[in-house]
Structures are given as C-alpha cells and as structure tokens.
Design a protein around this motif. Structure first.
Motif, PDB file in Angstrom:
ATOM      1  N   GLU A  62       0.669  -1.342   0.132  1.00  0.00           N
ATOM      2  CA  GLU A  62      -0.047  -0.122  -0.003  1.00  0.00           C
ATOM      3  C   GLU A  62       0.765   1.310   0.183  1.00  0.00           C
ATOM      4  N   ASP A  63       2.031   1.234   0.881  1.00  0.00           N
ATOM      5  CA  ASP A  63       2.783   2.467   0.957  1.00  0.00           C
ATOM      6  C   ASP A  63       3.505   2.752  -0.312  1.00  0.00           C
ATOM      7  N   ALA A  64       3.692   1.743  -1.164  1.00  0.00           N
ATOM      8  CA  ALA A  64       4.439   2.125  -2.497  1.00  0.00           C
ATOM      9  C   ALA A  64       3.870   2.982  -3.364  1.00  0.00           C
ATOM     10  N   LEU A  65       2.418   3.493  -2.982  1.00  0.00           N
ATOM     11  CA  LEU A  65       1.645   4.367  -3.808  1.00  0.00           C
ATOM     12  C   LEU A  65       1.628   5.615  -3.214  1.00  0.00           C
ATOM     13  N   CYS A  66       2.348   5.930  -2.153  1.00  0.00           N
ATOM     14  CA  CYS A  66       2.532   7.203  -1.585  1.00  0.00           C
ATOM     15  C   CYS A  66       3.622   8.013  -2.163  1.00  0.00           C
ATOM     16  N   THR A  67       3.093   9.335  -3.107  1.00  0.00           N
ATOM     17  CA  THR A  67       4.163  10.014  -3.756  1.00  0.00           C
ATOM     18  C   THR A  67       4.176  11.282  -3.085  1.00  0.00           C
ATOM     19  N   ALA A  68       4.019  11.506  -1.855  1.00  0.00           N
ATOM     20  CA  ALA A  68       3.982  12.875  -1.172  1.00  0.00           C
ATOM     21  C   ALA A  68       5.530  13.112  -1.036  1.00  0.00           C
ATOM     22  N   GLU A  69       5.697  14.623  -1.370  1.00  0.00           N
ATOM     23  CA  GLU A  69       7.193  14.890  -1.611  1.00  0.00           C
ATOM     24  C   GLU A  69       7.690  15.048  -0.267  1.00  0.00           C
ATOM     25  N   GLY A 116       3.593   3.337  19.883  1.00  0.00           N
ATOM     26  CA  GLY A 116       3.422   3.290  18.460  1.00  0.00           C
ATOM     27  C   GLY A 116       4.579   3.156  17.460  1.00  0.00           C
ATOM     28  N   VAL A 117       4.346   3.266  16.382  1.00  0.00           N
ATOM     29  CA  VAL A 117       5.357   3.060  15.301  1.00  0.00           C
ATOM     30  C   VAL A 117       4.785   3.714  14.113  1.00  0.00           C
ATOM     31  N   THR A 118       5.869   4.339  13.265  1.00  0.00           N
ATOM     32  CA  THR A 118       5.437   4.655  11.730  1.00  0.00           C
ATOM     33  C   THR A 118       6.525   3.750  11.003  1.00  0.00           C
ATOM     34  N   HIS A 119       5.882   3.493   9.668  1.00  0.00           N
ATOM     35  CA  HIS A 119       6.353   2.017   9.315  1.00  0.00           C
ATOM     36  C   HIS A 119       6.058   2.039   7.913  1.00  0.00           C
ATOM     37  N   SER A 120       6.642   1.033   7.098  1.00  0.00           N
ATOM     38  CA  SER A 120       6.280   0.716   5.745  1.00  0.00           C
ATOM     39  C   SER A 120       5.709  -0.688   5.776  1.00  0.00           C
ATOM     40  N   VAL A 147       5.564  11.063   9.635  1.00  0.00           N
ATOM     41  CA  VAL A 147       5.624   9.915   8.848  1.00  0.00           C
ATOM     42  C   VAL A 147       6.333  10.198   7.445  1.00  0.00           C
ATOM     43  N   HIS A 148       6.860   9.298   6.678  1.00  0.00           N
ATOM     44  CA  HIS A 148       7.604   9.605   5.462  1.00  0.00           C
ATOM     45  C   HIS A 148       7.051   8.958   4.232  1.00  0.00           C
ATOM     46  N   PRO A 149       7.206   9.430   3.038  1.00  0.00           N
ATOM     47  CA  PRO A 149       6.506   8.768   2.022  1.00  0.00           C
ATOM     48  C   PRO A 149       6.640   7.155   2.098  1.00  0.00           C
ATOM     49  N   ARG A 150       7.920   6.945   2.421  1.00  0.00           N
ATOM     50  CA  ARG A 150       8.411   5.384   2.270  1.00  0.00           C
ATOM     51  C   ARG A 150       7.830   4.664   3.558  1.00  0.00           C
ATOM     52  N   HIS A 151       7.577   5.446   4.486  1.00  0.00           N
ATOM     53  CA  HIS A 151       7.026   4.955   5.631  1.00  0.00           C
ATOM     54  C   HIS A 151       5.641   5.679   5.928  1.00  0.00           C
ATOM     55  N   PRO A 152       4.739   5.443   5.274  1.00  0.00           N
ATOM     56  CA  PRO A 152       3.427   6.453   5.549  1.00  0.00           C
ATOM     57  C   PRO A 152       2.308   5.624   6.662  1.00  0.00           C
ATOM     58  N   LEU A 153       2.474   4.416   7.226  1.00  0.00           N
ATOM     59  CA  LEU A 153       1.606   3.753   8.169  1.00  0.00           C
ATOM     60  C   LEU A 153       1.907   3.883   9.519  1.00  0.00           C
ATOM     61  N   VAL A 154       0.880   3.838  10.401  1.00  0.00           N
ATOM     62  CA  VAL A 154       0.736   4.024  11.629  1.00  0.00           C
ATOM     63  C   VAL A 154       0.307   2.922  12.359  1.00  0.00           C
ATOM     64  N   SER A 155       1.029   2.302  13.552  1.00  0.00           N
ATOM     65  CA  SER A 155       0.488   1.054  14.137  1.00  0.00           C
ATOM     66  C   SER A 155       0.800   1.745  15.404  1.00  0.00           C
TER      67      SER A 155
END
Length: 260
Positions: free
Chosen positions: A21-28, A64-68, A132-140
């Motif tokens: 899913e996170d591969a589709l994130c193109t935020a700069e 929590g963690v932000t991750h790919s 969060v980062h474009p390559r790590h946009p997920l939150v758990s």
C-alpha cells in the motif's frame, strides 16, 4: 560497462523500495501529526463488571510506530509477538521496543517510534506527535486495557497518505482485542496462559460467547467504541510548539442492557 553499472544501480534501488500500500505514496516531504487518544471506557458505557478498584479502569501508555508495509506490529487473526504479549498482559514495553528496533535495523521498515502517557481512568485523553515519511506512511499502535488478562486497543497499519498528499485529519473508533495469550474471561481474571497460543481476535458483544465475559452483551448487535483516536496534520507554523488540550466532541457510546 557504464550502462551495466547504471542498470545494476537502478535495479538495486528499485528492489530496496517497499512494496504494498505504501508504495503508492508520492507525497514529497515528511509530515507531522498530533495523535490524540480518547478513552471512552466509562461505567455508564460498559456497566458489566466495571473495575472500580484494585485497580480501577484505566489505560496504559500508548506505544506506536510509523513504518512501511514490510513491518507489522500486530494483525487480527495472526499470532501476537512476544513483545505484544508482554505489553497486552503486563504493560511491559521493553520486548516490543526491541522487536521494533530490530525490524528497523534489519529491513529499514521503521521510520520512528512514538509514545503517549497513560490515562489513570477509563475516560480521558492523552496525546503526542508522530512523523511519517513517503516510504513509511503507515501508523500502528497498541494501548493496554487495565485491568485485563491480555486485552488491548490499537491500529494496525493505517496509511496517512493519499496519493500525492497527506490527509489533514483521520479519526478511528477503537474496539477491544484479545491478544490470544491469556484465557481469562473477565477484567480481573488471574493469569491463565493460553496453551497453545491463540491468534489475535476482536472481542465483541457475543464473542467469546460466555456469560462470564466482561464484554458479553447479548442484546446488542455491536459494542460501542471503547476508545477513539484522532490524528491531525500539523501545519509548519505549529511544529515545535507544545500542543494544547484538544477538546474533541465525544460521541455517545452508552450501553443500556439488563444483563449488567
């Protein structure tokens, strides 16, 4: 030789990118959020066996963690890790922190760790910031229900990215989960290890289907949310400032059930 070197370099870089899913994130750029956890576990909302003392109803700290998509803190219908087990049963975070750290070093799937203070009652709120980062946009994250055998609330791999931009605000109602490591039915059950270990399951008003279950409300179709989390994107002018208490409007979640 030059073309071959360039090709190998490009392919090597591409293979290191996360997939899913996170591969589709193109935020700069990076984004920062204020995460607000609101406990809605009141005696009015959940009257059955509500813990009033030794200890009273409360929430552990939030971890929590932000991750790919290469990393997973916990997943419904899968086995909890040793770290999640320790956190869900005893509120001990050391093993879970170690697992997160090892995942970050091994496959670079973790961008950051965040935590928020515990709440000393069933209702109330706590908050912190995350990045969060474009390559790590997920939150758990996970928060232990106290007291309980191995029950918790949390989020598994929620993406804050939509295409080429970060979402301004996200709110999620939270419901109780059983880590599958302790077989107690009630909030104050003694330690009774589940052997063999079961998978993480959602606790509902009819499951586990047993009158002793503290969340057993057979007249309801679904449980009301026991907590809620809201993530608000911070503007650049807000970065580095201490956030005030955010008074979010609470939705009613009261239970009326003669069983209790």
């Amino acid at each position: 030789k030059v073309l071959w070197t360039v090709l190998v370099t490009v392919l090597g870089y591409a293979s290191s990118l996360p997939v899913g899913e996170d591969a589709l994130c193109t935020a700069e750029e990076l984004a920062k959020y204020r995460i607000i956890f609101i406990g809605k576990w009141s005696q009015t909302a959940f009257p059955k066996q509500y813990p009033l003392y030794r200890p009273p109803a409360q929430w552990s700290s939030l971890l929590g963690v932000t991750h790919s998509s290469d990393y997973s803190m916990w997943k419904k219908n899968e086995y909890a890790s040793n770290g999640v087990r320790d956190f869900a049963e005893k509120g001990e975070a050391w093993a879970l922190m170690k697992e997160i750290e090892e995942a970050g070093e091994k496959i670079q799937s973790v961008h950051g760790i965040f935590s928020a203070p515990a709440i000393s009652s069933g209702t109330g709120q706590t908050s912190t910031e995350l990045e969060v980062h474009p390559r790590h946009p997920l939150v758990s994250f996970v928060v232990r229900i106290v007291p309980s055998p191995d029950w918790f609330v949390g989020i598994d791999s929620l993406s804050l990215c939509e295409g080429d931009h970060w979402m301004d605000e996200v709110s999620v109602d939270l419901f109780p989960y059983d880590a599958g490591t302790d077989s107690g039915f009630t909030f104050s059950s003694p330690n009774f290890a589940t052997i063999p270990q079961d998978t993480v399951t959602e606790i509902t008003c009819s499951s586990p289907s047993h009158p002793a279950n503290s969340f057993y409300y057979p007249k309801l179709k679904i449980l009301p949310p026991i907590a809620q989390v809201t993530m608000v994107k911070l503007k650049k002018s807000q970065l580095g400032l201490s956030a005030p208490f955010i008074n979010l409007p609470a939705k009613s979640n009261e239970i009326i059930d003669t069983v209790s």
